[in-house]
Design a protein around this motif. Structure first.
Motif, PDB file in Angstrom:
ATOM      1  N   UNK A  52     -18.626  27.157  38.195  1.00  0.00           N
ATOM      2  CA  UNK A  52     -18.503  27.747  36.841  1.00  0.00           C
ATOM      3  C   UNK A  52     -19.381  29.166  37.113  1.00  0.00           C
ATOM      4  N   UNK A  53     -18.631  30.402  37.000  1.00  0.00           N
ATOM      5  CA  UNK A  53     -19.435  31.542  37.157  1.00  0.00           C
ATOM      6  C   UNK A  53     -19.853  31.986  35.808  1.00  0.00           C
ATOM      7  N   UNK A  54     -20.614  33.153  36.012  1.00  0.00           N
ATOM      8  CA  UNK A  54     -21.482  33.806  34.738  1.00  0.00           C
ATOM      9  C   UNK A  54     -20.411  34.007  33.609  1.00  0.00           C
ATOM     10  N   UNK A  55     -19.226  34.607  33.802  1.00  0.00           N
ATOM     11  CA  UNK A  55     -18.190  34.894  32.896  1.00  0.00           C
ATOM     12  C   UNK A  55     -17.598  33.746  32.350  1.00  0.00           C
ATOM     13  N   UNK A  56     -17.713  32.691  32.845  1.00  0.00           N
ATOM     14  CA  UNK A  56     -16.988  31.627  32.530  1.00  0.00           C
ATOM     15  C   UNK A  56     -15.774  31.169  33.120  1.00  0.00           C
ATOM     16  N   UNK A  57     -15.333  31.824  34.161  1.00  0.00           N
ATOM     17  CA  UNK A  57     -14.312  31.399  35.218  1.00  0.00           C
ATOM     18  C   UNK A  57     -14.926  30.193  35.864  1.00  0.00           C
ATOM     19  N   UNK A  58     -13.896  29.568  36.150  1.00  0.00           N
ATOM     20  CA  UNK A  58     -14.122  28.016  36.881  1.00  0.00           C
ATOM     21  C   UNK A  58     -13.196  28.026  38.111  1.00  0.00           C
ATOM     22  N   UNK A  59     -13.639  27.134  39.016  1.00  0.00           N
ATOM     23  CA  UNK A  59     -12.866  26.729  40.105  1.00  0.00           C
ATOM     24  C   UNK A  59     -12.928  25.228  40.245  1.00  0.00           C
ATOM     25  N   UNK A  60     -12.083  24.641  40.910  1.00  0.00           N
ATOM     26  CA  UNK A  60     -11.953  23.342  40.964  1.00  0.00           C
ATOM     27  C   UNK A  60     -11.414  22.515  42.517  1.00  0.00           C
ATOM     28  N   UNK A  61     -12.103  21.406  42.926  1.00  0.00           N
ATOM     29  CA  UNK A  61     -11.371  21.091  44.129  1.00  0.00           C
ATOM     30  C   UNK A  61     -10.137  20.422  43.798  1.00  0.00           C
ATOM     31  N   UNK A  62      -9.351  20.543  44.652  1.00  0.00           N
ATOM     32  CA  UNK A  62      -8.014  19.979  44.295  1.00  0.00           C
ATOM     33  C   UNK A  62      -7.642  18.749  43.737  1.00  0.00           C
ATOM     34  N   UNK A  63      -8.818  17.724  44.504  1.00  0.00           N
ATOM     35  CA  UNK A  63      -8.744  16.445  44.083  1.00  0.00           C
ATOM     36  C   UNK A  63      -9.077  16.312  42.677  1.00  0.00           C
ATOM     37  N   UNK A  64      -9.834  16.850  42.031  1.00  0.00           N
ATOM     38  CA  UNK A  64     -10.228  16.818  40.625  1.00  0.00           C
ATOM     39  C   UNK A  64      -9.112  17.643  39.558  1.00  0.00           C
ATOM     40  N   UNK A  65      -8.505  18.586  40.132  1.00  0.00           N
ATOM     41  CA  UNK A  65      -7.883  19.455  38.916  1.00  0.00           C
ATOM     42  C   UNK A  65      -7.142  18.676  38.076  1.00  0.00           C
ATOM     43  N   UNK A  66      -7.190  19.170  36.753  1.00  0.00           N
ATOM     44  CA  UNK A  66      -6.578  18.598  35.685  1.00  0.00           C
ATOM     45  C   UNK A  66      -7.210  17.145  35.121  1.00  0.00           C
ATOM     46  N   UNK A  67      -8.337  16.723  35.806  1.00  0.00           N
ATOM     47  CA  UNK A  67      -8.967  15.607  35.240  1.00  0.00           C
ATOM     48  C   UNK A  67     -10.476  15.960  35.043  1.00  0.00           C
ATOM     49  N   UNK A  68     -10.993  16.717  35.705  1.00  0.00           N
ATOM     50  CA  UNK A  68     -12.564  17.300  35.515  1.00  0.00           C
ATOM     51  C   UNK A  68     -12.417  18.674  34.701  1.00  0.00           C
ATOM     52  N   UNK A  69     -13.724  18.802  33.941  1.00  0.00           N
ATOM     53  CA  UNK A  69     -13.777  20.203  33.386  1.00  0.00           C
ATOM     54  C   UNK A  69     -15.183  20.425  33.256  1.00  0.00           C
ATOM     55  N   UNK A  70     -15.519  21.641  33.909  1.00  0.00           N
ATOM     56  CA  UNK A  70     -16.840  22.122  34.113  1.00  0.00           C
ATOM     57  C   UNK A  70     -16.902  23.201  32.954  1.00  0.00           C
ATOM     58  N   UNK A  71     -18.361  23.098  32.134  1.00  0.00           N
ATOM     59  CA  UNK A  71     -18.800  23.950  31.178  1.00  0.00           C
ATOM     60  C   UNK A  71     -20.152  24.252  31.272  1.00  0.00           C
ATOM     61  N   UNK A  72     -20.404  25.247  30.505  1.00  0.00           N
ATOM     62  CA  UNK A  72     -21.919  25.450  30.308  1.00  0.00           C
ATOM     63  C   UNK A  72     -22.221  26.024  28.875  1.00  0.00           C
ATOM     64  N   UNK A  73     -23.531  25.673  28.641  1.00  0.00           N
ATOM     65  CA  UNK A  73     -24.069  26.121  27.412  1.00  0.00           C
ATOM     66  C   UNK A  73     -25.233  26.977  27.734  1.00  0.00           C
TER      67      UNK A  73
END
Length: 120
Positions: free
Chosen positions: A51-72
């Protein structure tokens, strides 16, 4: 100095969910990019989600659609919501963050890891 502390790991049945947390503490001026990595038994450490400072996210193909990264940002905390867990998700999960303790001077820091075990 900066410390990253992960929590939330444990044992879960396949199909279940866990939420990992990573809290950064110390003399923190800013946190830029944060990420979760994992290292399964006999495997190399791999990047799971970013997760980047602006909130954009990237995922490994193996976890896409199952995992969600977020930040506070107010809490200096990064989360990894893991749903539909599979046996192959079993690993030690590590938090990594690009942190500045003074303006424009960033370093990478690692947490100690938290074990996630998924039983099939």
């Amino acid at each position: 100095q900066v410390q990253l502390v992960e929590s939330g790991g444990g044992l879960v049945q396949a199909g279940g969910s866990l939420r990992l947390s990573c809290v950064a503490s110390g003399s923190i001026f800013d946190i830029n990019t944060a990420a979760w990595y994992r290292q399964g038994p006999g495997k190399q450490r791999e990047l799971v989600a970013t997760i980047f400072s602006g909130g954009r996210t990237n995922y490994a193909d193996s976890v896409k659609g199952r995992f969600t990264i977020s930040r506070d940002n107010a809490k200096n905390t990064v989360y990894l919501q893991m749903n539909s867990l599979r046996a192959e998700d079993t690993a030690v999960y590590y938090c990594n963050a690009h942190v500045a303790t003074v303006p424009f001077n960033y370093d990478f820091y690692w947490g100690q890891g938290t074990q996630v075990t998924v039983s099939s």
